[in-house]
Design a protein around this motif. Structure first.
Motif, PDB file in Angstrom:
ATOM      1  N   LEU A 151     -30.030   4.074  11.815  1.00 49.75           N
ATOM      2  CA  LEU A 151     -28.934   4.910  12.285  1.00 49.75           C
ATOM      3  C   LEU A 151     -27.795   4.049  12.813  1.00 49.75           C
ATOM      4  O   LEU A 151     -27.969   2.866  13.081  1.00 49.75           O
ATOM      5  CB  LEU A 151     -29.422   5.866  13.384  1.00 49.75           C
ATOM      6  N   THR A 152     -26.647   4.673  12.938  1.00 53.64           N
ATOM      7  CA  THR A 152     -25.521   4.083  13.652  1.00 53.64           C
ATOM      8  C   THR A 152     -25.254   5.002  14.829  1.00 53.64           C
ATOM      9  O   THR A 152     -25.071   6.216  14.643  1.00 53.64           O
ATOM     10  CB  THR A 152     -24.276   3.973  12.750  1.00 53.64           C
ATOM     11  N   ASP A 153     -25.272   4.455  16.049  1.00 59.10           N
ATOM     12  CA  ASP A 153     -25.115   5.298  17.232  1.00 59.10           C
ATOM     13  C   ASP A 153     -23.668   5.758  17.399  1.00 59.10           C
ATOM     14  O   ASP A 153     -22.780   5.394  16.615  1.00 59.10           O
ATOM     15  CB  ASP A 153     -25.671   4.619  18.492  1.00 59.10           C
ATOM     16  N   ALA A 154     -23.437   6.564  18.401  1.00 59.66           N
ATOM     17  CA  ALA A 154     -22.115   7.147  18.644  1.00 59.66           C
ATOM     18  C   ALA A 154     -21.049   6.097  18.934  1.00 59.66           C
ATOM     19  O   ALA A 154     -19.853   6.392  18.876  1.00 59.66           O
ATOM     20  CB  ALA A 154     -22.194   8.148  19.801  1.00 59.66           C
ATOM     21  N   TYR A 155     -21.457   4.848  19.216  1.00 61.39           N
ATOM     22  CA  TYR A 155     -20.516   3.791  19.552  1.00 61.39           C
ATOM     23  C   TYR A 155     -20.372   2.764  18.434  1.00 61.39           C
ATOM     24  O   TYR A 155     -19.792   1.709  18.626  1.00 61.39           O
ATOM     25  CB  TYR A 155     -20.916   3.139  20.885  1.00 61.39           C
ATOM     26  N   GLY A 156     -20.925   3.078  17.243  1.00 58.73           N
ATOM     27  CA  GLY A 156     -20.761   2.219  16.075  1.00 58.73           C
ATOM     28  C   GLY A 156     -21.771   1.101  15.951  1.00 58.73           C
ATOM     29  O   GLY A 156     -21.638   0.246  15.084  1.00 58.73           O
TER      30      GLY A 156
ATOM     31  N   PHE B   4     -35.573   7.559  18.525  1.00 58.42           N
ATOM     32  CA  PHE B   4     -34.679   7.542  17.365  1.00 58.42           C
ATOM     33  C   PHE B   4     -33.729   8.738  17.425  1.00 58.42           C
ATOM     34  O   PHE B   4     -32.510   8.585  17.291  1.00 58.42           O
ATOM     35  CB  PHE B   4     -35.504   7.577  16.068  1.00 58.42           C
ATOM     36  N   ASP B   5     -34.284   9.920  17.636  1.00 57.93           N
ATOM     37  CA  ASP B   5     -33.460  11.135  17.703  1.00 57.93           C
ATOM     38  C   ASP B   5     -32.473  11.077  18.860  1.00 57.93           C
ATOM     39  O   ASP B   5     -31.321  11.484  18.726  1.00 57.93           O
ATOM     40  CB  ASP B   5     -34.343  12.381  17.817  1.00 57.93           C
ATOM     41  N   ALA B   6     -32.904  10.560  20.005  1.00 54.03           N
ATOM     42  CA  ALA B   6     -32.019  10.474  21.171  1.00 54.03           C
ATOM     43  C   ALA B   6     -30.865   9.518  20.906  1.00 54.03           C
ATOM     44  O   ALA B   6     -29.717   9.800  21.263  1.00 54.03           O
ATOM     45  CB  ALA B   6     -32.807  10.033  22.402  1.00 54.03           C
ATOM     46  N   LEU B   7     -31.145   8.398  20.263  1.00 59.57           N
ATOM     47  CA  LEU B   7     -30.092   7.426  19.974  1.00 59.57           C
ATOM     48  C   LEU B   7     -29.180   7.912  18.852  1.00 59.57           C
ATOM     49  O   LEU B   7     -27.996   7.595  18.820  1.00 59.57           O
ATOM     50  CB  LEU B   7     -30.713   6.074  19.616  1.00 59.57           C
ATOM     51  N   ALA B   8     -29.703   8.726  17.947  1.00 58.08           N
ATOM     52  CA  ALA B   8     -28.919   9.242  16.818  1.00 58.08           C
ATOM     53  C   ALA B   8     -27.944  10.341  17.234  1.00 58.08           C
ATOM     54  O   ALA B   8     -26.968  10.596  16.522  1.00 58.08           O
ATOM     55  CB  ALA B   8     -29.855   9.776  15.735  1.00 58.08           C
ATOM     56  N   ALA B   9     -28.173  10.969  18.389  1.00 56.30           N
ATOM     57  CA  ALA B   9     -27.305  12.066  18.838  1.00 56.30           C
ATOM     58  C   ALA B   9     -25.859  11.582  18.916  1.00 56.30           C
ATOM     59  O   ALA B   9     -25.557  10.607  19.593  1.00 56.30           O
ATOM     60  CB  ALA B   9     -27.768  12.595  20.192  1.00 56.30           C
ATOM     61  N   GLY B  10     -24.982  12.236  18.183  1.00 61.15           N
ATOM     62  CA  GLY B  10     -23.575  11.868  18.166  1.00 61.15           C
ATOM     63  C   GLY B  10     -23.261  10.736  17.200  1.00 61.15           C
ATOM     64  O   GLY B  10     -22.111  10.354  17.035  1.00 61.15           O
ATOM     65  N   GLY B  11     -24.283  10.194  16.556  1.00 62.01           N
ATOM     66  CA  GLY B  11     -24.100   9.105  15.604  1.00 62.01           C
ATOM     67  C   GLY B  11     -24.379   9.577  14.186  1.00 62.01           C
ATOM     68  O   GLY B  11     -24.279  10.762  13.885  1.00 62.01           O
ATOM     69  N   THR B  12     -24.766   8.632  13.336  1.00 57.00           N
ATOM     70  CA  THR B  12     -25.040   8.924  11.929  1.00 57.00           C
ATOM     71  C   THR B  12     -26.392   8.349  11.553  1.00 57.00           C
ATOM     72  O   THR B  12     -26.636   7.149  11.749  1.00 57.00           O
ATOM     73  CB  THR B  12     -23.973   8.272  11.022  1.00 57.00           C
ATOM     74  N   VAL B  13     -27.263   9.177  11.020  1.00 63.05           N
ATOM     75  CA  VAL B  13     -28.558   8.707  10.538  1.00 63.05           C
ATOM     76  C   VAL B  13     -28.357   8.155   9.127  1.00 63.05           C
ATOM     77  O   VAL B  13     -27.888   8.869   8.241  1.00 63.05           O
ATOM     78  CB  VAL B  13     -29.607   9.846  10.540  1.00 63.05           C
ATOM     79  N   ARG B  14     -28.664   6.887   8.948  1.00 68.34           N
ATOM     80  CA  ARG B  14     -28.565   6.250   7.617  1.00 68.34           C
ATOM     81  C   ARG B  14     -29.736   6.697   6.757  1.00 68.34           C
ATOM     82  O   ARG B  14     -29.568   7.078   5.622  1.00 68.34           O
ATOM     83  CB  ARG B  14     -28.575   4.731   7.741  1.00 68.34           C
ATOM     84  N   PHE B  15     -30.943   6.563   7.302  1.00 63.04           N
ATOM     85  CA  PHE B  15     -32.113   7.184   6.689  1.00 63.04           C
ATOM     86  C   PHE B  15     -33.067   7.558   7.808  1.00 63.04           C
ATOM     87  O   PHE B  15     -33.227   6.821   8.776  1.00 63.04           O
ATOM     88  CB  PHE B  15     -32.769   6.338   5.586  1.00 63.04           C
ATOM     89  N   PRO B  16     -33.656   8.763   7.694  1.00 62.54           N
ATOM     90  CA  PRO B  16     -34.480   9.299   8.779  1.00 62.54           C
ATOM     91  C   PRO B  16     -35.699   8.430   9.074  1.00 62.54           C
ATOM     92  O   PRO B  16     -36.213   7.743   8.196  1.00 62.54           O
ATOM     93  CB  PRO B  16     -34.926  10.664   8.257  1.00 62.54           C
ATOM     94  N   PHE B  17     -36.156   8.507  10.309  1.00 55.49           N
ATOM     95  CA  PHE B  17     -37.368   7.815  10.731  1.00 55.49           C
ATOM     96  C   PHE B  17     -38.537   8.542  10.092  1.00 55.49           C
ATOM     97  O   PHE B  17     -38.866   9.668  10.455  1.00 55.49           O
ATOM     98  CB  PHE B  17     -37.473   7.823  12.260  1.00 55.49           C
ATOM     99  N   ASP B  18     -39.162   7.908   9.103  1.00 54.25           N
ATOM    100  CA  ASP B  18     -40.181   8.591   8.318  1.00 54.25           C
ATOM    101  C   ASP B  18     -41.187   7.580   7.778  1.00 54.25           C
ATOM    102  O   ASP B  18     -40.974   6.372   7.847  1.00 54.25           O
ATOM    103  CB  ASP B  18     -39.522   9.343   7.160  1.00 54.25           C
ATOM    104  N   ASP B  19     -42.269   8.118   7.196  1.00 56.42           N
ATOM    105  CA  ASP B  19     -43.314   7.281   6.626  1.00 56.42           C
ATOM    106  C   ASP B  19     -42.789   6.458   5.461  1.00 56.42           C
ATOM    107  O   ASP B  19     -42.061   6.977   4.598  1.00 56.42           O
ATOM    108  CB  ASP B  19     -44.491   8.138   6.135  1.00 56.42           C
ATOM    109  N   MET B  20     -43.131   5.196   5.479  1.00 58.58           N
ATOM    110  CA  MET B  20     -42.857   4.273   4.381  1.00 58.58           C
ATOM    111  C   MET B  20     -44.129   3.442   4.236  1.00 58.58           C
ATOM    112  O   MET B  20     -44.988   3.470   5.099  1.00 58.58           O
ATOM    113  CB  MET B  20     -41.675   3.354   4.721  1.00 58.58           C
ATOM    114  N   SER B  21     -44.236   2.695   3.157  1.00 60.09           N
ATOM    115  CA  SER B  21     -45.416   1.842   3.036  1.00 60.09           C
ATOM    116  C   SER B  21     -45.395   0.841   4.191  1.00 60.09           C
ATOM    117  O   SER B  21     -44.360   0.251   4.486  1.00 60.09           O
ATOM    118  CB  SER B  21     -45.422   1.114   1.685  1.00 60.09           C
TER     119      SER B  21
END
Length: 139
Positions: free
Chosen positions: A122-127, A98-115
């Motif tokens: 995320l949206t990557d550097a290429y949209g 997730f972090d590698a793909l997010a580099a240069g892009g935009t995190v919509r909501f972080p990869f985190d615990d959910m139910s």
């Protein structure tokens, strides 16, 4: 007639090679096939962009993603309502990818615990929009 597969087809405006390299690094994608406009004389004469990707097939896990560079002069929307979803079985590996793909892009909501497990978007550097999901392990 039955549907055999449904696969995402991603379009880029001259950045397909860079996107492929990102997906190889971040997701471990493997290139199954890559064809360039210059590989076809009838298409090569229509464009000076003979090195652009006309069609590529990437293997990501058990799935395939198809992609191309659109012909010059064609508009590619920067974002759309299409999202590629990845389901992973290891939360630590998923977080690294997730972090590698997010580099240069935009995190919509972080990869985190959910139910029900971990989730991130995320949206990557290429949209291209991606959702990562790692289901909770059953006890």
């Amino acid at each position: 007639m039955s549907i055999l597969t449904a696969e995402a087809y991603l379009s880029f405006d001259g950045t397909a090679d860079a996107a492929i390299a990102l997906y190889q690094r971040a997701l471990g994608a493997e290139v199954e096939r890559i064809l360039r406009y210059g590989d076809y004389p009838e298409l090569a004469s229509m464009t000076s962009h003979t090195t652009r990707v006309m069609h590529a097939v990437l293997r990501i896990g058990a799935s395939r993603v198809l992609l191309n560079d659109v012909p010059p002069g064609t508009t590619v929307p920067r974002e759309s309502n299409i999202r590629v979803t990845l389901e992973l079985d290891d939360p630590n590996d998923a977080a690294v990818r997730f972090d590698a793909l997010a580099a240069g892009g935009t995190v919509r909501f972080p990869f985190d615990d959910m139910s029900g497990g971990k989730l991130g978007s995320l949206t990557d550097a290429y949209g291209i929009s991606w959702t990562f999901h790692c289901p909770a392990k059953s006890a």
